[in-house]
Motif scaffolding. Structure first.
Motif, PDB file in Angstrom:
ATOM      1  N   THR A  13       0.830  -1.209   0.000  1.00 24.05           N
ATOM      2  CA  THR A  13       0.000   0.000   0.000  1.00 24.05           C
ATOM      3  C   THR A  13       0.857   1.249   0.000  1.00 24.05           C
ATOM      4  OG1 THR A  13      -1.728  -1.184   1.204  1.00 24.05           O
ATOM      5  CG2 THR A  13      -1.844   1.233   1.198  1.00 24.05           C
ATOM      6  N   PHE A  14       1.917   1.205   0.800  1.00 22.63           N
ATOM      7  CA  PHE A  14       2.829   2.352   0.867  1.00 22.63           C
ATOM      8  C   PHE A  14       3.479   2.612  -0.495  1.00 22.63           C
ATOM      9  CE2 PHE A  14       7.174   3.927   1.547  1.00 22.63           C
ATOM     10  CZ  PHE A  14       6.884   5.144   2.157  1.00 22.63           C
ATOM     11  N   LYS A  15       3.906   1.530  -1.177  1.00 18.69           N
ATOM     12  CA  LYS A  15       4.530   1.683  -2.499  1.00 18.69           C
ATOM     13  C   LYS A  15       3.548   2.241  -3.517  1.00 18.69           C
ATOM     14  CE  LYS A  15       8.063  -1.899  -2.000  1.00 18.69           C
ATOM     15  NZ  LYS A  15       8.577  -3.200  -2.515  1.00 18.69           N
ATOM     16  N   ARG A  16       2.271   1.805  -3.399  1.00 19.77           N
ATOM     17  CA  ARG A  16       1.270   2.322  -4.323  1.00 19.77           C
ATOM     18  C   ARG A  16       1.044   3.809  -4.122  1.00 19.77           C
ATOM     19  NH1 ARG A  16      -3.250  -2.544  -3.867  1.00 19.77           N
ATOM     20  NH2 ARG A  16      -2.074  -4.110  -5.092  1.00 19.77           N
ATOM     21  N   TRP A  17       1.004   4.233  -2.849  1.00 16.25           N
ATOM     22  CA  TRP A  17       0.822   5.659  -2.574  1.00 16.25           C
ATOM     23  C   TRP A  17       2.017   6.473  -3.096  1.00 16.25           C
ATOM     24  CZ3 TRP A  17      -3.190   8.454  -1.492  1.00 16.25           C
ATOM     25  CH2 TRP A  17      -4.314   7.865  -0.911  1.00 16.25           C
ATOM     26  N   ILE A  18       3.193   5.947  -2.883  1.00 13.55           N
ATOM     27  CA  ILE A  18       4.392   6.645  -3.387  1.00 13.55           C
ATOM     28  C   ILE A  18       4.343   6.747  -4.906  1.00 13.55           C
ATOM     29  CG2 ILE A  18       6.892   6.468  -3.647  1.00 13.55           C
ATOM     30  CD1 ILE A  18       6.051   7.431  -0.928  1.00 13.55           C
ATOM     31  N   GLY A  19       3.915   5.652  -5.588  1.00 12.91           N
ATOM     32  CA  GLY A  19       3.823   5.672  -7.050  1.00 12.91           C
ATOM     33  C   GLY A  19       2.810   6.689  -7.543  1.00 12.91           C
ATOM     34  N   CYS A  20       1.663   6.757  -6.813  1.00 11.51           N
ATOM     35  CA  CYS A  20       0.629   7.728  -7.218  1.00 11.51           C
ATOM     36  C   CYS A  20       1.123   9.152  -7.051  1.00 11.51           C
ATOM     37  CB  CYS A  20      -0.642   7.516  -6.389  1.00 11.51           C
ATOM     38  SG  CYS A  20      -1.515   5.976  -6.769  1.00 11.51           S
ATOM     39  N   ILE A  21       1.813   9.402  -5.943  1.00  9.51           N
ATOM     40  CA  ILE A  21       2.328  10.753  -5.692  1.00  9.51           C
ATOM     41  C   ILE A  21       3.359  11.146  -6.745  1.00  9.51           C
ATOM     42  CG2 ILE A  21       3.676  12.154  -4.072  1.00  9.51           C
ATOM     43  CD1 ILE A  21       2.315  10.544  -1.799  1.00  9.51           C
ATOM     44  N   LEU A  22       4.267  10.221  -7.072  1.00 12.10           N
ATOM     45  CA  LEU A  22       5.282  10.504  -8.092  1.00 12.10           C
ATOM     46  C   LEU A  22       4.637  10.758  -9.449  1.00 12.10           C
ATOM     47  CD1 LEU A  22       8.092   7.936  -7.185  1.00 12.10           C
ATOM     48  CD2 LEU A  22       8.146  10.421  -6.915  1.00 12.10           C
ATOM     49  N   THR A  23       3.617   9.970  -9.778  1.00 10.04           N
ATOM     50  CA  THR A  23       2.918  10.155 -11.056  1.00 10.04           C
ATOM     51  C   THR A  23       2.283  11.534 -11.138  1.00 10.04           C
ATOM     52  OG1 THR A  23       2.464   7.783 -11.207  1.00 10.04           O
ATOM     53  CG2 THR A  23       1.128   9.251 -12.576  1.00 10.04           C
ATOM     54  N   LEU A  24       1.648  11.952 -10.037  1.00 11.09           N
ATOM     55  CA  LEU A  24       1.025  13.273 -10.015  1.00 11.09           C
ATOM     56  C   LEU A  24       2.053  14.382 -10.142  1.00 11.09           C
ATOM     57  CD1 LEU A  24      -1.665  12.727  -7.209  1.00 11.09           C
ATOM     58  CD2 LEU A  24      -2.073  13.037  -9.659  1.00 11.09           C
ATOM     59  N   VAL A  25       3.176  14.240  -9.434  1.00  9.71           N
ATOM     60  CA  VAL A  25       4.222  15.273  -9.490  1.00  9.71           C
ATOM     61  C   VAL A  25       4.797  15.383 -10.901  1.00  9.71           C
ATOM     62  CG1 VAL A  25       6.546  15.883  -8.688  1.00  9.71           C
ATOM     63  CG2 VAL A  25       4.820  15.091  -7.056  1.00  9.71           C
ATOM     64  N   ILE A  26       5.088  14.233 -11.524  1.00  8.52           N
ATOM     65  CA  ILE A  26       5.640  14.248 -12.878  1.00  8.52           C
ATOM     66  C   ILE A  26       4.632  14.822 -13.861  1.00  8.52           C
ATOM     67  CG2 ILE A  26       6.452  12.782 -14.778  1.00  8.52           C
ATOM     68  CD1 ILE A  26       7.618  10.899 -12.654  1.00  8.52           C
ATOM     69  N   SER A  27       3.354  14.457 -13.694  1.00  7.38           N
ATOM     70  CA  SER A  27       2.318  14.964 -14.595  1.00  7.38           C
ATOM     71  C   SER A  27       2.208  16.478 -14.515  1.00  7.38           C
ATOM     72  CB  SER A  27       0.962  14.333 -14.251  1.00  7.38           C
ATOM     73  OG  SER A  27       1.006  12.941 -14.414  1.00  7.38           O
ATOM     74  N   VAL A  28       2.325  17.013 -13.299  1.00  8.77           N
ATOM     75  CA  VAL A  28       2.259  18.470 -13.138  1.00  8.77           C
ATOM     76  C   VAL A  28       3.447  19.137 -13.799  1.00  8.77           C
ATOM     77  CG1 VAL A  28       2.372  20.339 -11.447  1.00  8.77           C
ATOM     78  CG2 VAL A  28       0.865  18.388 -11.053  1.00  8.77           C
ATOM     79  N   CYS A  29       4.606  18.492 -13.711  1.00  3.59           N
ATOM     80  CA  CYS A  29       5.828  19.092 -14.271  1.00  3.59           C
ATOM     81  C   CYS A  29       5.833  19.089 -15.793  1.00  3.59           C
ATOM     82  CB  CYS A  29       7.063  18.347 -13.751  1.00  3.59           C
ATOM     83  SG  CYS A  29       7.355  18.557 -11.981  1.00  3.59           S
TER      84      CYS A  29
END
Length: 413
Positions: A13-29
């Motif tokens: 679950t922790f890895k999934r949350w980290i992946g979602c956060i990274l995806t959102l950050v990259i998408s914004v950039c």
């Protein structure tokens, strides 16, 4: 065990949350058009003209223009006059509706030697950045190309990643800039008019369309082959494509007329739609025209001792497109049809040999006879390749055999 499973689930679950956060950050950039530029903020170059630096500047007004187009060069000399046809876009207003903006073209010029240096100088005549993604044609005057060959003028365009290798290249014996200023009756920019006309080479046997684009010229130069460039002429308000210029070792050799251009296309098997004109032997002064629909050729070299000769076998099918002495010929009879087929075959042979002998006189292998010899007889090619153009090619023989089939004589006898 239950504790281990809960830990494993929590880790996932922790890895999934980290992946979602990274995806959102990259998408914004990476989202959005951070380097967006509106079309009307660019000047698109539609066509390029290259002349001698002093070409077309003989009048008093021309002297003033030459002064404005001049700039201080740390190296080189004033060899070329570079001109761009610029497409200018203006945004639409609310009353015109979306996509109703106006377009117009203008021409700017400068003089120098380095193409890139002149382009940077031309930016001083433009209030917007120049873009080369949509260049349709490059027009070269033969006076400019006689100064130092093709490479100094085309090297930049071969290297520039914005240039498309399907860009059309033409040559003129007049001033290239004047063709940029020409207003076609179709209303489109002259650069687009020229490019669209060249794309119709299959419908005009007088226009060479094979291996004449910017990319083809680059490949031919790199492989030290001959270069063929279509010829364009401007007379008052009339522009015409016809014939071609031949280059060897990047140097201008000579112009070839429309009849020889057609013969070269028939020889190479690239002419799929053309007409063959001949005079009726029974009715002098009356013409007959055969319309070609399909065309298959086979060229093969032969060796007899030290003698090299070629055979060219051609099969053609088509219709009789015009007969000025139709009433004197009964084209329903097979015998009459066979007689016409032989006359057409003789006319094709004459056209091909006309072109072949011109190429031999110019000492330019314009139809890849050398490549055929290399493919079929590599040992002989190894012996003659170093003096092929100057000594061997001008003395070879060509035996032409043409088989013509008339499919139809038209809707009216």
């Amino acid at each position: 065990m239950l504790t281990d499973m809960m830990g494993l689930i929590g880790n996932r679950t922790f890895k999934r949350w980290i992946g979602c956060i990274l995806t959102l950050v990259i998408s914004v950039c990476i989202s959005g058009c951070w380097d967006r530029r509106e079309l009307q903020e660019r000047h698109f170059v539609l066509a390029v003209a290259i002349d001698k630096a002093d070409e077309g500047l003989d009048s008093e007004i021309g002297k003033d223009v030459a002064r404005v187009e001049d700039f201080v060069q740390p190296h080189g000399s004033k060899r070329y006059r570079l001109s761009f046809q610029i497409l200018q876009l203006t945004p639409s207003n609310s009353s015109e509706g979306p996509g109703r903006g106006k377009t117009s073209t203008s021409v700017i010029s400068t003089t120098g030697e380095s193409m890139l240096e002149m382009i940077w100088d031309l930016q001083g005549q433009s209030n917007k950045e120049l873009w080369f993604d949509h260049v349709q044609a490059i027009i070269i005057s033969d006076a400019a190309v006689r100064q130092g060959g093709l490479r100094p003028m085309l090297d930049f365009y071969h290297r520039n990643e914005e240039m498309r290798w399907l860009t059309k290249v033409v040559i003129t014996d007049g001033e290239a800039r004047k063709i940029l200023e020409y207003k076609p009756p179709s209303g489109e920019a002259s650069g687009m008019f020229i490019a669209n006309s060249l794309r119709m080479y299959g419908k005009s046997p007088h226009v060479p369309g094979w291996h004449t684009d910017l990319g083809d010229i680059s490949t031919s130069k790199d492989n030290r082959r001959r270069v063929l460039i279509p010829r364009i002429e401007l007379a008052e308000d009339v522009v015409k494509l016809g014939g071609m210029a031949i280059f060897k070792d990047e140097n201008f050799v000579d112009y070839v007329d429309e009849y020889a251009t057609q013969g070269g296309k028939l020889m190479g098997g690239v002419e799929k739609s053309a007409i063959v004109t001949f005079e009726c032997p029974e009715h002098p002064g009356r013409l007959m025209i055969f319309e070609l629909f399909s065309h298959i050729t086979k060229m093969k070299p032969h060796i007899e001792g030290d003698t090299i000769y070629y055979t060219l076998d051609i099969a053609m099918r088509g219709n009789m497109g015009e007969m000025q002495c139709r009433l004197q010929h009964d084209t329903i009879e097979n015998q009459e049809i066979h007689k016409l087929e032989q006359l057409i075959a003789d006319a094709v042979k004459k056209n091909i040999l006309y072109s072949f002998h011109i190429f031999q006189d110019l000492k330019v292998d314009a139809s890849f006879f050398g490549q055929k010899l290399e493919a079929y007889e590599p040992q002989m090619w190894g012996r003659v390749k170093d003096h092929w153009d100057e000594e061997v090619f001008p003395n070879i023989s060509l035996i032409v055999s043409v088989d013509v089939v008339i499919d139809n004589v038209g809707a009216h006898q």
